[in-house]
Every structure is written in structure tokens, then in C-alpha cells.
Scaffold this motif. Sequence first.
Motif, mmCIF file in Angstrom:
data_model
loop_
_atom_site.group_PDB
_atom_site.id
_atom_site.type_symbol
_atom_site.label_atom_id
_atom_site.label_comp_id
_atom_site.label_asym_id
_atom_site.label_seq_id
_atom_site.Cartn_x
_atom_site.Cartn_y
_atom_site.Cartn_z
ATOM 1 N N LYS A 239 0.815 -1.212 0.000
ATOM 2 C CA LYS A 239 0.000 0.000 0.000
ATOM 3 C C LYS A 239 0.851 1.265 0.000
ATOM 4 C CE LYS A 239 -4.062 -1.898 -0.005
ATOM 5 N NZ LYS A 239 -4.982 -1.701 -1.150
ATOM 6 N N LEU A 240 2.018 1.209 0.618
ATOM 7 C CA LEU A 240 2.888 2.386 0.641
ATOM 8 C C LEU A 240 3.355 2.732 -0.769
ATOM 9 C CD1 LEU A 240 4.463 4.561 2.148
ATOM 10 C CD2 LEU A 240 6.295 2.881 2.534
ATOM 11 N N ASN A 241 3.689 1.707 -1.548
ATOM 12 C CA ASN A 241 4.086 1.941 -2.938
ATOM 13 C C ASN A 241 2.941 2.553 -3.738
ATOM 14 O OD1 ASN A 241 6.675 0.907 -2.615
ATOM 15 N ND2 ASN A 241 6.054 -1.173 -3.142
ATOM 16 N N GLU A 242 1.727 2.061 -3.481
ATOM 17 C CA GLU A 242 0.562 2.594 -4.178
ATOM 18 C C GLU A 242 0.348 4.065 -3.832
ATOM 19 O OE1 GLU A 242 -2.772 0.163 -3.266
ATOM 20 O OE2 GLU A 242 -2.181 -1.449 -4.636
ATOM 21 N N ALA A 243 0.432 4.394 -2.549
ATOM 22 C CA ALA A 243 0.257 5.784 -2.118
ATOM 23 C C ALA A 243 1.341 6.683 -2.704
ATOM 24 C CB ALA A 243 0.274 5.855 -0.595
ATOM 25 N N THR A 244 2.585 6.184 -2.755
ATOM 26 C CA THR A 244 3.702 6.956 -3.333
ATOM 27 C C THR A 244 3.440 7.246 -4.801
ATOM 28 O OG1 THR A 244 5.294 5.958 -1.804
ATOM 29 C CG2 THR A 244 6.179 6.957 -3.805
ATOM 30 N N LEU A 245 2.990 6.243 -5.528
ATOM 31 C CA LEU A 245 2.699 6.407 -6.952
ATOM 32 C C LEU A 245 1.579 7.418 -7.167
ATOM 33 C CD1 LEU A 245 3.065 5.647 -9.900
ATOM 34 C CD2 LEU A 245 1.628 3.631 -9.507
ATOM 35 N N VAL A 246 0.524 7.349 -6.361
ATOM 36 C CA VAL A 246 -0.604 8.276 -6.497
ATOM 37 C C VAL A 246 -0.168 9.705 -6.203
ATOM 38 C CG1 VAL A 246 -2.847 8.932 -5.541
ATOM 39 C CG2 VAL A 246 -2.352 6.530 -6.021
ATOM 40 N N MET A 247 0.630 9.904 -5.159
ATOM 41 C CA MET A 247 1.099 11.250 -4.820
ATOM 42 C C MET A 247 2.016 11.806 -5.903
ATOM 43 S SD MET A 247 1.646 11.278 -0.665
ATOM 44 C CE MET A 247 2.423 9.672 -0.505
ATOM 45 N N LEU A 248 2.832 10.956 -6.513
ATOM 46 C CA LEU A 248 3.700 11.394 -7.605
ATOM 47 C C LEU A 248 2.884 11.869 -8.804
ATOM 48 C CD1 LEU A 248 6.541 8.698 -7.660
ATOM 49 C CD2 LEU A 248 6.879 11.166 -7.435
ATOM 50 N N MET A 249 1.814 11.129 -9.105
ATOM 51 C CA MET A 249 1.026 11.420 -10.298
ATOM 52 C C MET A 249 0.024 12.554 -10.096
ATOM 53 S SD MET A 249 0.353 7.554 -11.766
ATOM 54 C CE MET A 249 -0.287 8.176 -13.326
ATOM 55 N N THR A 250 -0.426 12.760 -8.874
ATOM 56 C CA THR A 250 -1.469 13.761 -8.619
ATOM 57 C C THR A 250 -0.987 14.975 -7.835
ATOM 58 O OG1 THR A 250 -2.181 12.704 -6.545
ATOM 59 C CG2 THR A 250 -3.197 11.926 -8.593
ATOM 60 N N GLY A 251 0.110 14.830 -7.102
ATOM 61 C CA GLY A 251 0.586 15.922 -6.270
ATOM 62 C C GLY A 251 -0.192 16.086 -4.975
ATOM 63 N N VAL A 252 -1.070 15.140 -4.681
ATOM 64 C CA VAL A 252 -1.858 15.192 -3.445
ATOM 65 C C VAL A 252 -0.949 14.955 -2.249
ATOM 66 C CG1 VAL A 252 -3.706 14.088 -2.131
ATOM 67 C CG2 VAL A 252 -3.945 14.420 -4.597
ATOM 68 N N LYS A 253 -1.096 15.778 -1.215
ATOM 69 C CA LYS A 253 -0.262 15.661 -0.018
ATOM 70 C C LYS A 253 -0.769 14.528 0.869
ATOM 71 C CE LYS A 253 0.957 20.556 -0.126
ATOM 72 N NZ LYS A 253 2.283 20.315 -0.693
ATOM 73 N N PRO A 254 0.084 14.007 1.755
ATOM 74 C CA PRO A 254 -0.274 12.855 2.592
ATOM 75 C C PRO A 254 -1.531 13.055 3.428
ATOM 76 C CG PRO A 254 2.066 13.320 2.738
ATOM 77 C CD PRO A 254 1.460 14.450 1.982
ATOM 78 N N ASP A 255 -1.776 14.300 3.911
ATOM 79 C CA ASP A 255 -2.927 14.524 4.787
ATOM 80 C C ASP A 255 -4.253 14.569 4.019
ATOM 81 O OD1 ASP A 255 -2.311 16.868 3.472
ATOM 82 O OD2 ASP A 255 -2.691 18.170 5.185
ATOM 83 N N ARG A 256 -4.175 14.536 2.658
ATOM 84 C CA ARG A 256 -5.405 14.611 1.872
ATOM 85 C C ARG A 256 -5.671 13.326 1.074
ATOM 86 N NH1 ARG A 256 -6.017 19.938 -1.524
ATOM 87 N NH2 ARG A 256 -8.095 18.965 -1.709
#
Length: 288
Positions: A239-256
Motif C-alpha cells: 500500500k505504501l508503494n501505491e500511495a507513493t505512486l498516487v502522490m507522484l502522479m497527482t501531487g496530493v499531499k499525505p494529509d489529503r
Amino acid sequence: MFRIKDVMPSTLKSLGVTKQYNAQSVIVHWREIAGEEIASHAWPISIQRGILLLAVNNSVWSHHLMMLKSGIINKINTFLNEKMVIDIRFQAGDLRKYQNSEEDGENTPLLQPTKLDSEELAAVWQATEAIQDTNLRKKCYYVLIKQTGITITKKKAGWQSCKHCSVLVPPGQSYCSVCSLAYKQERKYAVTKLLTEAPWLTYHESCQFVPCSPREFHTGKKRLVHKLIHALFAPGWDKLNEATLVMLMTGVKPDRINETMVTNVISKIKGRLAEKVRRKSYVSASRR
């Protein structure tokens, strides 16, 4: 014949012409470095900014030497005991022209050298006294005369030393080609490491930690995204890899970020990958 590291006097370094000496030594010892077979089809013309220019007598050998490029670079740098050559470029030409120029001790500089006075000439001759081979000493002496004159010309024109080494670089340039390449590699690694740890950062935010160009930032992000996408189906994906990939592609910060967002983005990525596989299979089947 002595190896370069054995005959190189310390005075060459003080004159700032060590690289020019080594470049000439590559030409003088080319058959020893490359071997008779290669030397009969390719001959070194010059080494400028880490790039060795080789004259090759036909296109077949150009292609063959392209395959051997990394090995030739390693042989040269091992012979010199210095990482001087970083790449090789090939040029069609008559080898006899360059071999004859080498025999005559000719080496056309990029800049018009300043004429040395008698004391400077004597200093250059003394700088070569540790070279036991008479022929090599004369060749190096003529080269050092020209290169010392070029160094003087460059300094008069405002050339400054590279920030990491003693090589002179043109006004407005901070690093020589070798140091510039190493510095770029360091930035590349630093950008990748930063985005791995903080994938939501924008370009301007990342520059606060790792100064880089927009191209370096976006190239690093793209490379990391591709790496994570290719690993989607690999063992150990979490799941951490998935979250990292999503943040890279969208720019969404961890708290959102949330699980629904992650699931939607990952599903779209997998869907696109599956579609590409289907299209590729369809095209391959049609060609049959």
C-alpha cells in the motif's frame, strides 16, 4: 615504454597541462592501448572535454567499435590511471592523415597559443625531464609548448578553473565536462531520493532541498513513476508503494490522500496497462 603514471613529473600538474599530456599519450600509445587490429582501422584524432574523437576507415568498423565502446574507454582510463574519457565519437576519414600528423608532432589547438619566451620554454623542457623515452619526450615537449601558450591565452580571455578541478572553462561556465557529468549524476540521484521520500512535492518546493532545473525534476519524477508502474504486479508490492505512486502522479499531499483515491488511480493505471497489452496482442496477431 614507461606507463604514464611512472613518467609523469609533478611539474606537469603545476603547469596545468596534465590532461593535455595524457591526451597526447593516448595518441602515442594507441596501438598498445587498443591493439593492432583496432589500430589498423581506427586512429585517435583528439580528446576534448572528455570526448575521444576516432577516425575510422569504414562504416562496418564504426558499427563494430560502437559495440566495443565501453571496453575501449575502460582501457584508456586504466592506461592513464585517470577517468579522462567519458565517451567516444566516430568520424569517417583516412587514417594515414592522422597517423602522419601524429608522427610529425602536429596538434592544431582550438585557440591561438601565446608565444612563450626563452624562460618559459626552458621550464617546459625541464618539466619533461623525467620521461626516459626520447621520442615521447620530444612529442610531449612540443605539445606542452602549445598547450601552455593556450593556457595563457585562455587566462587572458577570462577563463577560470572548474569549481571541482583545475581544468580551465570558458567565462560563464562553472564546471568542465567531466565534473559537469558527475554533478548531474549527483543531482539525478538526489532528486530521485527526495521524490521517493516526499512524492507530493512540486518543482519549486523541491528546489528548496535540491536545486535543479525543471527538466531534471520532471525527468526524475517520470523515471520514478515508470519504475513504480512496472513494479505494480511484482512480488512485495504494498500500500505504501501505491500511495507513493498516487502522490507522484497527482501531487496530493499525505494529509489529503485516502484509500478510495488510491484505489481509483491504481485501477485506472492497471486498466490502461491491460488495454496496451490487448492492443499489442491484436497488432501482432494481425501481422501474422
